[in-house]
Write a protein that holds these residues in place. Structure first.
Motif, PDB file in Angstrom:
ATOM      1  N   ASP A 257       2.898 -13.375   9.407  1.00  0.00           N
ATOM      2  CA  ASP A 257       2.117 -12.345   8.621  1.00  0.00           C
ATOM      3  C   ASP A 257       2.112 -11.014   9.105  1.00  0.00           C
ATOM      4  OD1 ASP A 257      -0.420 -13.850   6.514  1.00  0.00           O
ATOM      5  OD2 ASP A 257      -0.449 -15.026   8.292  1.00  0.00           O
ATOM      6  N   LEU A 258       2.432 -10.920   9.745  1.00  0.00           N
ATOM      7  CA  LEU A 258       2.409  -9.110  11.047  1.00  0.00           C
ATOM      8  C   LEU A 258       3.557  -8.958  10.680  1.00  0.00           C
ATOM      9  CD1 LEU A 258       0.651  -7.017  12.021  1.00  0.00           C
ATOM     10  CD2 LEU A 258       1.569  -8.541  14.984  1.00  0.00           C
ATOM     11  N   ARG A 259       5.104 -10.327  10.667  1.00  0.00           N
ATOM     12  CA  ARG A 259       5.898  -9.243  10.480  1.00  0.00           C
ATOM     13  C   ARG A 259       6.318  -8.569   8.540  1.00  0.00           C
ATOM     14  NH1 ARG A 259      10.535 -10.332  13.171  1.00  0.00           N
ATOM     15  NH2 ARG A 259       9.470 -11.639  14.584  1.00  0.00           N
ATOM     16  N   ARG A 260       5.679  -9.328   8.033  1.00  0.00           N
ATOM     17  CA  ARG A 260       5.616  -9.166   6.297  1.00  0.00           C
ATOM     18  C   ARG A 260       5.303  -7.936   6.492  1.00  0.00           C
ATOM     19  NH1 ARG A 260       5.712 -14.357   5.381  1.00  0.00           N
ATOM     20  NH2 ARG A 260       3.016 -14.403   5.468  1.00  0.00           N
ATOM     21  N   HIS A 261       4.151  -7.300   7.135  1.00  0.00           N
ATOM     22  CA  HIS A 261       2.800  -6.246   6.626  1.00  0.00           C
ATOM     23  C   HIS A 261       3.529  -5.194   7.174  1.00  0.00           C
ATOM     24  CE1 HIS A 261      -0.656  -3.986   6.849  1.00  0.00           C
ATOM     25  NE2 HIS A 261      -0.091  -2.902   8.000  1.00  0.00           N
ATOM     26  N   LEU A 262       4.292  -4.973   8.740  1.00  0.00           N
ATOM     27  CA  LEU A 262       5.083  -3.816   9.380  1.00  0.00           C
ATOM     28  C   LEU A 262       6.166  -3.934   8.431  1.00  0.00           C
ATOM     29  CD1 LEU A 262       5.694  -5.346  12.494  1.00  0.00           C
ATOM     30  CD2 LEU A 262       3.687  -3.071  12.309  1.00  0.00           C
ATOM     31  N   GLU A 263       6.929  -4.718   7.515  1.00  0.00           N
ATOM     32  CA  GLU A 263       8.195  -4.087   7.235  1.00  0.00           C
ATOM     33  C   GLU A 263       7.491  -3.706   5.537  1.00  0.00           C
ATOM     34  OE1 GLU A 263       9.604  -7.754   5.809  1.00  0.00           O
ATOM     35  OE2 GLU A 263      10.548  -8.221   8.196  1.00  0.00           O
ATOM     36  N   ARG A 264       6.669  -4.278   5.281  1.00  0.00           N
ATOM     37  CA  ARG A 264       5.985  -3.200   3.607  1.00  0.00           C
ATOM     38  C   ARG A 264       4.696  -2.125   3.736  1.00  0.00           C
ATOM     39  NH1 ARG A 264       3.817  -8.143  -0.125  1.00  0.00           N
ATOM     40  NH2 ARG A 264       3.945  -6.088  -1.123  1.00  0.00           N
ATOM     41  N   PHE A 265       4.023  -1.632   4.617  1.00  0.00           N
ATOM     42  CA  PHE A 265       2.303  -1.072   4.861  1.00  0.00           C
ATOM     43  C   PHE A 265       2.319  -0.476   5.569  1.00  0.00           C
ATOM     44  CE2 PHE A 265       1.371  -5.308   2.439  1.00  0.00           C
ATOM     45  CZ  PHE A 265       1.241  -5.352   1.132  1.00  0.00           C
ATOM     46  N   ALA A 266       3.431  -0.645   6.859  1.00  0.00           N
ATOM     47  CA  ALA A 266       3.240   0.905   8.472  1.00  0.00           C
ATOM     48  C   ALA A 266       4.013   1.452   7.904  1.00  0.00           C
ATOM     49  CB  ALA A 266       3.203  -0.824   9.241  1.00  0.00           C
ATOM     50  N   GLU A 267       3.427   3.057   8.352  1.00  0.00           N
ATOM     51  CA  GLU A 267       4.685   3.705   9.179  1.00  0.00           C
ATOM     52  C   GLU A 267       5.708   3.541   9.177  1.00  0.00           C
ATOM     53  OE1 GLU A 267       1.083   6.885   8.008  1.00  0.00           O
ATOM     54  OE2 GLU A 267       1.082   6.927  10.074  1.00  0.00           O
ATOM     55  N   PRO A 268       6.198   3.924   9.515  1.00  0.00           N
ATOM     56  CA  PRO A 268       7.704   4.308   9.717  1.00  0.00           C
ATOM     57  C   PRO A 268       8.021   4.396  11.546  1.00  0.00           C
ATOM     58  CG  PRO A 268       8.215   5.366   8.382  1.00  0.00           C
ATOM     59  CD  PRO A 268       6.536   5.330   7.735  1.00  0.00           C
TER      60      PRO A 268
END
Length: 384
Positions: A257-268
């Motif tokens: 879940d955290l990996r998907r969040h980083l890929e989709r929603f977190a800033e680069p």
């Protein structure tokens, strides 16, 4: 024949009473606070005062004349407190202490006056927790007045007066956590899961940066927190205690879940924020609370605050058999025992705790989300 006086002097007033005076250690000639009916009484008072001076117990009788409100405001300003704590103390002083004691001299506040104030506040319907906080602040201010030798004794003498009695908060089951996570906006799903299964505070979560997350190592580093002031200002600061700076093991069950969040929603980028709102800004607590309550309603979960997820994380971690010191390290707790603040769990033990939490979550999800076990059979544990 009486010997010559060696300390102070006594003179008879026109009224027939006697006045005593003595030289203070500051070189100021000071009168006794009252007159005496006989010369012997005046002599005895001077003898007691001389004994005080010899013991080093003397305090300036004029020092306690400062108004409590002024002294308390200076006390708050000099403590080096966090912005949130300053806001809280200033509010308690303004709303609950200053109306009664604001203009009263520090030396004139009595235990009876403090008891009457507390009883009046409670009778007026002020919450017991608020009264306890205000009393604790007043007691701390007067403790400093005693240390500064402005007064001899702290007038706050109510046993248990600063003890806050708060209702037991609910513990969300694993099923409830995932139900709310499924119902909340998708860019907040990982935030709900990290709050529940890592036990992170709101301010710690919204302060996370990409470089704080180590998916390969299964860990999240808590280095700072975001504090929101009443005026809307947000401040990036260290966590609420030294123990708050910590590395928390990431349960494998929510790593995807955290990996998907980083890929989709977190800033680069390594300094990119992990959690951003719909408009690309750091989420605000009051706005998120509206989304939280709506998600809880959709999930059929009632009476649950976001911070209660931290209670869930505490209970899960405790049920793995982790020691008190390991729990303190994981949850960022500090105690009055300064040595425990710096005792952190080893990286290997923290990894094992995280894996145990992951196994508990997996079992709970496959068994229909039955309530979490309480540690040691003593109820539901203590909220963080």
């Amino acid at each position: 024949m009486a010997g010559k006086r060696v300390f102070g002097r006594v003179r008879k007033l026109p009224s027939g009473r006697y006045q005593a005076r003595y030289p203070g250690p500051d070189g100021v000639d000071r009168p006794a606070p009252r007159t005496f009916g006989t010369k012997r009484e005046a002599d005895d008072w001077l003898a007691e005062k001389q004994t005080e001076l010899r013991r080093g117990d003397w305090s300036d009788p004029d020092a306690g004349k400062a108004a409590f409100g002024d002294f308390a405001r200076a006390w708050i300003a000099e403590r080096g407190l966090s912005h949130r704590t300053v806001e809280l103390y200033e509010s308690l002083l303004r709303l609950h202490l200053a109306p009664t004691f604001g203009t009263v001299a520090v030396a004139d506040v009595t235990p009876a006056g403090v008891r009457a104030w507390r009883a009046a506040r409670l009778a007026e319907g002020v919450g017991p927790s608020t009264v306890a906080k205000a009393y604790a602040l007043m007691r701390a201010v007067f403790a400093t007045a005693v240390e500064d030798r402005l007064i001899r004794r702290n007038p706050c003498q109510i046993k248990g007066g600063s003890k806050e009695s708060t209702p037991e908060r609910p513990i969300a089951t694993v099923g409830e956590v995932f139900a709310v996570a499924d119902a909340v906006q998708e860019w907040y799903r990982a935030l709900v899961l990290l709050a529940a299964f890592l036990g992170l505070r709101w301010g710690e979560l919204v302060a996370l940066r990409r470089r704080d997350v180590d998916l390969d190592g299964g860990a999240v580093r808590v280095r700072q927190a975001v504090a929101e002031l009443r005026n809307g200002q947000r401040i990036h600061k260290q966590p609420k205690s030294d123990a708050g700076v910590r590395t928390v093991g990431l349960p494998e069950v929510i790593a995807a879940d955290l990996r998907r969040h980083l890929e989709r929603f977190a800033e680069p980028g390594p300094d990119g924020r992990v959690f951003v709102g719909a408009k690309g800004t750091t989420p605000r607590r009051n706005h998120f609370n509206r989304l939280w309550h709506a998600a809880c309603a959709r999930a059929g979960v009632s009476g649950l605050r976001f911070h209660d997820l931290r209670h869930t994380g505490n209970t899960l971690a405790a049920s793995t058999g982790a020691s008190t010191k390991e729990l303190m390290a994981r949850m960022g707790h500090s105690t009055a025992r300064a040595a425990l603040i710096y005792q952190h769990a080893t990286a290997e033990r923290e990894r094992l705790i995280a894996q145990s939490v992951s196994d508990l979550v997996t079992r709970a999800r496959t068994s229909g989300g039955r309530p979490l076990p309480a540690p040691d059979g003593h109820g539901t544990g203590t909220p963080g």
